[in-house]
Design a protein around this motif. Structure first.
Motif, PDB file in Angstrom:
ATOM      1  N   GLY A  38     -22.929   3.358 -18.964  1.00  0.00           N
ATOM      2  CA  GLY A  38     -22.314   3.944 -20.145  1.00  0.00           C
ATOM      3  C   GLY A  38     -21.042   4.696 -19.900  1.00  0.00           C
ATOM      4  N   THR A  39     -20.636   4.823 -18.619  1.00  0.00           N
ATOM      5  CA  THR A  39     -19.398   5.536 -18.333  1.00  0.00           C
ATOM      6  C   THR A  39     -18.211   4.619 -18.550  1.00  0.00           C
ATOM      7  N   THR A  40     -17.076   5.220 -18.868  1.00  0.00           N
ATOM      8  CA  THR A  40     -15.849   4.463 -19.104  1.00  0.00           C
ATOM      9  C   THR A  40     -15.021   4.425 -17.833  1.00  0.00           C
ATOM     10  N   THR A  41     -14.549   3.247 -17.467  1.00  0.00           N
ATOM     11  CA  THR A  41     -13.717   3.101 -16.279  1.00  0.00           C
ATOM     12  C   THR A  41     -12.340   2.593 -16.672  1.00  0.00           C
ATOM     13  N   THR A  42     -11.358   2.951 -15.878  1.00  0.00           N
ATOM     14  CA  THR A  42      -9.995   2.506 -16.115  1.00  0.00           C
ATOM     15  C   THR A  42      -9.432   1.939 -14.831  1.00  0.00           C
ATOM     16  N   THR A  43      -8.803   0.779 -14.892  1.00  0.00           N
ATOM     17  CA  THR A  43      -8.203   0.185 -13.704  1.00  0.00           C
ATOM     18  C   THR A  43      -6.761  -0.169 -14.002  1.00  0.00           C
ATOM     19  N   ALA A  44      -5.937  -0.150 -12.968  1.00  0.00           N
ATOM     20  CA  ALA A  44      -4.536  -0.538 -13.102  1.00  0.00           C
ATOM     21  C   ALA A  44      -4.086  -1.089 -11.765  1.00  0.00           C
ATOM     22  N   SER A  45      -3.514  -2.247 -11.803  1.00  0.00           N
ATOM     23  CA  SER A  45      -3.084  -2.904 -10.581  1.00  0.00           C
ATOM     24  C   SER A  45      -2.062  -2.068  -9.836  1.00  0.00           C
ATOM     25  N   GLY A  46      -2.298  -1.875  -8.515  1.00  0.00           N
ATOM     26  CA  GLY A  46      -1.333  -1.176  -7.681  1.00  0.00           C
ATOM     27  C   GLY A  46      -1.463   0.329  -7.679  1.00  0.00           C
ATOM     28  N   GLY A  63       2.583   2.549 -19.635  1.00  0.00           N
ATOM     29  CA  GLY A  63       1.993   1.413 -18.946  1.00  0.00           C
ATOM     30  C   GLY A  63       2.015   1.522 -17.426  1.00  0.00           C
ATOM     31  N   ALA A  64       1.209   0.666 -16.799  1.00  0.00           N
ATOM     32  CA  ALA A  64       1.025   0.729 -15.354  1.00  0.00           C
ATOM     33  C   ALA A  64       2.266   0.290 -14.591  1.00  0.00           C
ATOM     34  N   GLU A  65       2.960  -0.742 -15.082  1.00  0.00           N
ATOM     35  CA  GLU A  65       4.125  -1.236 -14.342  1.00  0.00           C
ATOM     36  C   GLU A  65       5.194  -0.149 -14.223  1.00  0.00           C
ATOM     37  N   ALA A  66       5.473   0.541 -15.314  1.00  0.00           N
ATOM     38  CA  ALA A  66       6.458   1.617 -15.270  1.00  0.00           C
ATOM     39  C   ALA A  66       5.983   2.742 -14.358  1.00  0.00           C
ATOM     40  N   GLN A  67       4.696   3.094 -14.431  1.00  0.00           N
ATOM     41  CA  GLN A  67       4.186   4.172 -13.585  1.00  0.00           C
ATOM     42  C   GLN A  67       4.241   3.789 -12.107  1.00  0.00           C
ATOM     43  N   LYS A  68       4.001   2.523 -11.781  1.00  0.00           N
ATOM     44  CA  LYS A  68       4.089   2.073 -10.392  1.00  0.00           C
ATOM     45  C   LYS A  68       5.520   2.233  -9.868  1.00  0.00           C
ATOM     46  N   ARG A  69       6.501   1.919 -10.697  1.00  0.00           N
ATOM     47  CA  ARG A  69       7.892   2.085 -10.272  1.00  0.00           C
ATOM     48  C   ARG A  69       8.217   3.572 -10.075  1.00  0.00           C
ATOM     49  N   ILE A  70       7.742   4.394 -11.009  1.00  0.00           N
ATOM     50  CA  ILE A  70       7.951   5.836 -10.870  1.00  0.00           C
ATOM     51  C   ILE A  70       7.266   6.342  -9.603  1.00  0.00           C
ATOM     52  N   ARG A  71       6.063   5.870  -9.357  1.00  0.00           N
ATOM     53  CA  ARG A  71       5.279   6.335  -8.201  1.00  0.00           C
ATOM     54  C   ARG A  71       5.924   5.950  -6.879  1.00  0.00           C
ATOM     55  N   SER A  72       6.761   4.936  -6.857  1.00  0.00           N
ATOM     56  CA  SER A  72       7.401   4.503  -5.618  1.00  0.00           C
ATOM     57  C   SER A  72       8.805   5.082  -5.442  1.00  0.00           C
ATOM     58  N   ALA A  73       9.251   5.906  -6.386  1.00  0.00           N
ATOM     59  CA  ALA A  73      10.632   6.401  -6.372  1.00  0.00           C
ATOM     60  C   ALA A  73      10.809   7.560  -5.390  1.00  0.00           C
ATOM     61  N   ASN A  74      11.912   7.500  -4.650  1.00  0.00           N
ATOM     62  CA  ASN A  74      12.315   8.585  -3.755  1.00  0.00           C
ATOM     63  C   ASN A  74      13.613   9.186  -4.307  1.00  0.00           C
ATOM     64  N   ILE A  75      13.566  10.457  -4.678  1.00  0.00           N
ATOM     65  CA  ILE A  75      14.681  11.112  -5.364  1.00  0.00           C
ATOM     66  C   ILE A  75      15.349  12.129  -4.437  1.00  0.00           C
TER      67      ILE A  75
END
Length: 450
Positions: A38-46, A63-75
């Motif tokens: 009964g628990t809710t799960t969330t998945t996102a590639s990468g 969305g996940a694609e934008a967050q993946k790009r943000i997550r890989s950014a070095n500023i």
């Protein structure tokens, strides 16, 4: 669509039907499911499970694609005064990969009233090193480090900038900003410059060649492929019909913007659509010629004008009048009251202004990393006294692309990694600051066609 509010944080608006924005692949980029217990799960590639939990709200927004790009950014962030503090906060909370801060200036008592990452016991310590522990506390998943002094950065060539997804420099003079911009450009790193002066502020963007997507309801008039403005063109259009609800058809429009460096933007005219309209010219704020005059004043006298000095007032007024004339603005644009107000605000740090300008810049960086929404092209001006903000495209084709800009093809400026010593750029930056621009030897080799 994201928007910055007055406290400097970045928010976003859901689609009209209340759902999260759709990712580029037509889905929200993450999947909800209900397990047998009964628990809710969330998945996102990468993205890891911890990252999905940490950035759940952002995944729903862009969305996940934008967050993946943000997550890989070095500023790379140059300066951590009030404005830099807001930018560091926003990007750290957004979940970038790393933030490197260049600022070894000692913490002063004035810093205690304009930013919230330093304390009284930090006075005298290097500003970045003093603030970094508290920035890390905002989001331990982001790597925060000091990049050393500004002088060391200015001695670096383009190989130093290559690992950075984006370079942001705040509260510096034109020559310093131009040198950082030009070296970053050779490393193909997008660049932002920004500053606040009391109630006033600006943002400049040089994203080289940037491609982004806009999702909108499909119009009865087909979207044409090709140029929209001198800097922007439509690359592709993809139609998509909603399977639920109203069944309306939306389209994903991919666009491309071409940018120029700060040394060219500082001498570029206003767009012809504004110059040809008396009404639009009258609406151009006096802040624009005053900013250009301030950069000239700093370059000549290596200081800010003092509002209590009559000679400084005369000198600055002369420079601002000349800049207004270069921009073909009406004589009545510059008024004595505004000139005095601007000079009284120069160099001052007001936290609400820093929050607004820092939030707007952070919003643009996040959208650029996610390749979504129209980015700033290329000067955003903020007048806190008049409570207005405007964006102007002060663009001239860089010398290395002028011969190709009108051939109808997409252009990308890839830089000269490994083939040109960035020390050659010193003459280009210096000449441009005096109104002369030319490309370094071999710059034409930097051009590739997409």
């Amino acid at each position: 669509m994201a928007e910055a509010i007055s406290n400097g944080t970045v928010h976003a608006t859901a689609q009209p039907n209340g759902t999260a924005p759709v990712a580029e692949n037509g889905t929200h980029g993450y999947i909800h499911g209900t397990a047998e217990n009964g628990t809710t799960t969330t998945t996102a590639s990468g993205l890891s499970a911890d990252e999905i939990a940490l950035y759940d709200r952002q995944l729903r927004l862009w969305g996940a694609e934008a967050q993946k790009r943000i997550r890989s950014a070095n500023i790379l962030l140059v300066s951590l005064r009030a404005l830099g503090t807001e930018i560091a906060k926003n990007l750290t909370l957004a979940g970038i990969n790393s933030l490197t801060i260049i600022d070894d200036e000692p913490v002063s008592e004035e810093d205690l009233g304009s930013q919230y990452f330093v304390r009284e016991e930090d006075i005298g310590k290097p500003r970045a090193e003093a603030a970094i522990p508290r920035i890390r506390d905002l989001n331990p998943a982001v790597t925060i480090r000091s990049g050393g002094p500004l002088a060391a950065l200015l001695a670096q060539d383009q190989t130093f900038y290559a690992p950075y997804t984006c370079v942001i420099a705040t509260d510096h003079d034109l020559l310093t900003l131009s040198q950082i911009n030009t070296t970053a450009r050779f490393a193909t790193s997008p660049f932002y410059a920004a500053a606040i002066h009391g109630f006033y502020g600006y943002i400049f963007a040089d994203l080289l060649t940037h491609t982004f997507a806009i999702e909108r309801e499909k119009s009865n008039i087909p979207t044409a492929i090709g140029p929209e403005t001198p800097t922007r063109s439509v690359v592709s259009v993809t139609a998509k019909r909603e399977t639920k609800g109203s069944g309306k058809t939306t389209e994903i429009v991919q666009k491309q913007e071409i940018y120029c460096p700060l040394i060219l933007a500082n001498t570029s005219p206003l767009p012809s659509s504004i110059i040809s309209s008396r009404r639009k010219l009258k609406a151009v704020p006096p802040l624009l010629p005053c900013l250009r005059a301030l950069w000239d004043y700093q370059r000549t006298l290596n200081a800010f004008p003092s509002p209590s000095s009559s000679s400084d007032l005369v000198t600055f007024t002369t420079l601002a009048t000349a800049k207004a004339r270069e921009l073909q603005l009406p004589l009545e644009t510059l008024k004595a009251d505004f000139l005095r107000s601007f000079m009284q605000n120069v160099g001052a740090e007001i936290p609400p202004t820093a929050a607004f300008v820092g939030g707007r810049l952070s919003e643009d960086v996040i959208n650029v990393l996610g390749r979504r929404e129209q980015p700033i092209q290329n000067f955003a001006l903020f007048d806190g006294e008049g409570l207005e903000g405007r964006i102007y495209s002060l663009w001239s084709a860089p010398p290395e692309v002028m011969g190709l800009a009108s051939n109808g093809q997409g252009l990308s400026w890839r830089g000269l990694l490994g083939s040109t010593d960035v020390s050659e750029l010193g003459g280009v930056v210096g000449a441009a600051a005096n109104g002369v621009t030319s490309a370094p030897a071999g710059a034409a080799d930097a051009i590739v066609l997409d």
